[in-house]
Design a protein around this motif. Structure first.
Motif, PDB file in Angstrom:
ATOM      1  N   ARG A 116       8.908   7.002   4.262  1.00 56.01           N
ATOM      2  CA  ARG A 116       7.820   6.023   4.384  1.00 56.01           C
ATOM      3  C   ARG A 116       8.033   5.228   5.667  1.00 56.01           C
ATOM      4  NH1 ARG A 116       5.864   1.161   0.293  1.00 56.01           N
ATOM      5  NH2 ARG A 116       7.999   0.418   0.582  1.00 56.01           N
ATOM      6  N   GLN A 130      -0.903   5.742   1.092  1.00 53.61           N
ATOM      7  CA  GLN A 130      -0.768   4.690   0.074  1.00 53.61           C
ATOM      8  C   GLN A 130      -1.951   3.734   0.155  1.00 53.61           C
ATOM      9  OE1 GLN A 130       3.161   2.829   0.525  1.00 53.61           O
ATOM     10  NE2 GLN A 130       2.897   2.096  -1.576  1.00 53.61           N
ATOM     11  N   GLU A 186      -3.363   0.220  -0.754  1.00 47.62           N
ATOM     12  CA  GLU A 186      -2.729  -1.051  -1.119  1.00 47.62           C
ATOM     13  C   GLU A 186      -3.611  -2.267  -0.875  1.00 47.62           C
ATOM     14  OE1 GLU A 186       1.592  -1.014  -0.840  1.00 47.62           O
ATOM     15  OE2 GLU A 186       1.322   0.138   1.004  1.00 47.62           O
ATOM     16  N   GLY A 238      -0.446   1.525  -4.519  1.00 45.84           N
ATOM     17  CA  GLY A 238       0.617   0.546  -4.244  1.00 45.84           C
ATOM     18  C   GLY A 238       0.263  -0.760  -4.937  1.00 45.84           C
ATOM     19  N   PRO A 239       0.642  -0.912  -6.216  1.00 49.61           N
ATOM     20  CA  PRO A 239       0.116  -2.027  -7.013  1.00 49.61           C
ATOM     21  C   PRO A 239       0.547  -3.413  -6.532  1.00 49.61           C
ATOM     22  CG  PRO A 239       1.814  -0.858  -8.241  1.00 49.61           C
ATOM     23  CD  PRO A 239       1.536  -0.046  -7.004  1.00 49.61           C
ATOM     24  N   ALA A 240       1.781  -3.548  -6.042  1.00 50.10           N
ATOM     25  CA  ALA A 240       2.262  -4.893  -5.689  1.00 50.10           C
ATOM     26  C   ALA A 240       1.444  -5.442  -4.513  1.00 50.10           C
ATOM     27  CB  ALA A 240       3.751  -4.847  -5.354  1.00 50.10           C
ATOM     28  N   ASP A 241       1.372  -4.683  -3.440  1.00 52.96           N
ATOM     29  CA  ASP A 241       0.574  -5.150  -2.306  1.00 52.96           C
ATOM     30  C   ASP A 241      -0.900  -5.273  -2.680  1.00 52.96           C
ATOM     31  OD1 ASP A 241       2.045  -5.638   0.190  1.00 52.96           O
ATOM     32  OD2 ASP A 241       2.818  -3.634  -0.142  1.00 52.96           O
ATOM     33  N   PRO A 272       5.117   1.559  -8.142  1.00 55.93           N
ATOM     34  CA  PRO A 272       6.361   1.114  -8.782  1.00 55.93           C
ATOM     35  C   PRO A 272       6.161   0.181  -9.977  1.00 55.93           C
ATOM     36  CG  PRO A 272       5.920  -0.188  -6.824  1.00 55.93           C
ATOM     37  CD  PRO A 272       4.843   0.860  -6.868  1.00 55.93           C
TER      38      PRO A 272
HETATM   39  C1  GLV Z   1       4.257  -0.466  -3.158  1.00 55.84           C
HETATM   40  O1  GLV Z   1       4.412  -0.296  -1.993  1.00 55.84           O
HETATM   41  C2  GLV Z   1       3.500  -1.530  -3.701  1.00 55.84           C
HETATM   42  O2  GLV Z   1       3.050  -2.377  -2.903  1.00 55.84           O
HETATM   43  O3  GLV Z   1       3.330  -1.582  -4.927  1.00 55.84           O
END
Ligand code: GLV
Ligand code: MG
Length: 317
Positions: A70, A134, A136, A160-163, A209
């Motif tokens: 990545r 990805q 995001e 990319g769930p967090a971002d 993640p």
């Molecule tokens: C992964 O990169 C996220 O942002 O969930």
């Protein structure tokens, strides 16, 4: 159905700044590893992480795993140097580049052209290195169809769930968890949107993640949701999540056996010998061409996971 291609039930994140983890990851049973130059690596550590990753790809024993790096996203000053150093240093030992925070087809086109130049200048097969895109943020999701279609190199579309949560101001700090004040699954639309683009363009759909790395039950619960929709795999951040991912994104043995049975039975009954039938009973179940297509999906996932069937079809005497 979409061609499955490389197996990616579990995609293990490995920070490129940790030589120890780059070594340990090689012995773990993940289908894919992605060696990270982005958010798991501090800005000052990025130049050294590039060197660690090149050495790990060239000298490591990755035993059939899909090898991905990545890079940083295209709004940063690092992306071009990431791609050049990794491909020049270890292009022959690399399966894909993962591009985070993709916002438009142009991002993928840039990477495609850059990889083509590098492959030509290094004497590598042109098109040999794949791209993982990805999604995001809102721009990425709105443009996901064009992103999936932007290059034949694209193999996966990743959530990319967090971002993503941060980018849309979602009122939660726990990635993947349901939000008590919302009467539904807040990720459903996003996951489905990604899945539709992936299936339309014959790509794999990969879930992102789960950050509570010690909570394997929580991981499994979130993974089951995207697996139920049709996602092919999920990121794992810790060795303890690998077995759960491999299990959740593989069919259950009974479903795999049943799928193989449907395929054999339908093959037989549609044949001359079986009576040229288009719709038949298999036990208590009516099967037809649509049943065959559903069975093909489960069968392909089972075969890609290396499963062995435990039952056989016997034509009627
Ligand atoms: C992964 O990169 C996220 O942002 O969930
Ligand atoms: Mg991210």
């Amino acid at each position: 159905m979409a061609a499955l291609g490389r197996s990616r039930r579990s995609c293990l994140a490995v920070p490129g700044s940790s030589v120890k983890m780059l070594g340990k990851a090689q012995g773990l049973p993940a289908d894919q590893v992605f060696l990270d130059l982005e958010d798991a690596v501090a800005p000052l550590a990025k130049p050294e992480a590039r060197k660690n990753i090149v050495a790990a790809l060239n000298e490591g024993e990755w035993a059939g795993k899909t090898r991905v790096v990545r890079v940083n996203d295209l709004t940063t000053p690092w992306t071009y140097r990431d791609v050049i150093e990794i491909v020049e240093g270890a292009g022959a030992s690399l399966d894909c580049i993962m591009l985070p925070k993709v916002q438009s087809a142009a991002h993928v086109e840039w990477l495609d052209l850059t990889l083509t130049q590098l492959e030509k200048s290094l004497g590598l097969p042109v098109g040999g290195i794949g791209i993982e895109a990805q999604i995001e943020n809102a721009a990425g999701l709105v443009n996901v169809d064009a992103i999936a279609a932007a290059s034949p190199r694209v193999e996966t579309i990743i959530f990319g769930p967090a971002d993503f949560m941060a980018s849309i101001n979602m009122k939660s700090l726990v990635v993947g968890a349901l939000i008590p004040s919302y009467p539904g699954d807040p990720y459903h639309y996003i996951l489905m949107r990604i899945l539709m683009a992936a299936r339309m363009h014959d790509k794999q759909a990969i879930d992102g993640p789960y950050l509570q790395i010690k909570d394997v039950d929580g991981f499994t619960e979130v993974a089951r949701r995207s697996a139920a929709l049709g996602f092919d795999g999920k990121w794992v951040l810790h060795p303890g999540q690998i077995d759960a991912a491999n299990e959740v994104y593989s069919p259950a043995q009974s479903d795999y056996d049943h799928a193989e049975l449907i395929l054999d039975a339908y093959d037989y009954y549609t044949s001359e010998q079986g009576g040229r039938l288009g719709a038949v009973m298999l036990g208590d179940e009516m099967i037809d061409e649509a049943s065959r297509k559903m069975a093909l999906v489960i069968s392909a996932k089972g075969r890609a996971a290396g499963m062995t069937r435990t039952t056989a079809f016997t034509p009627p005497a």
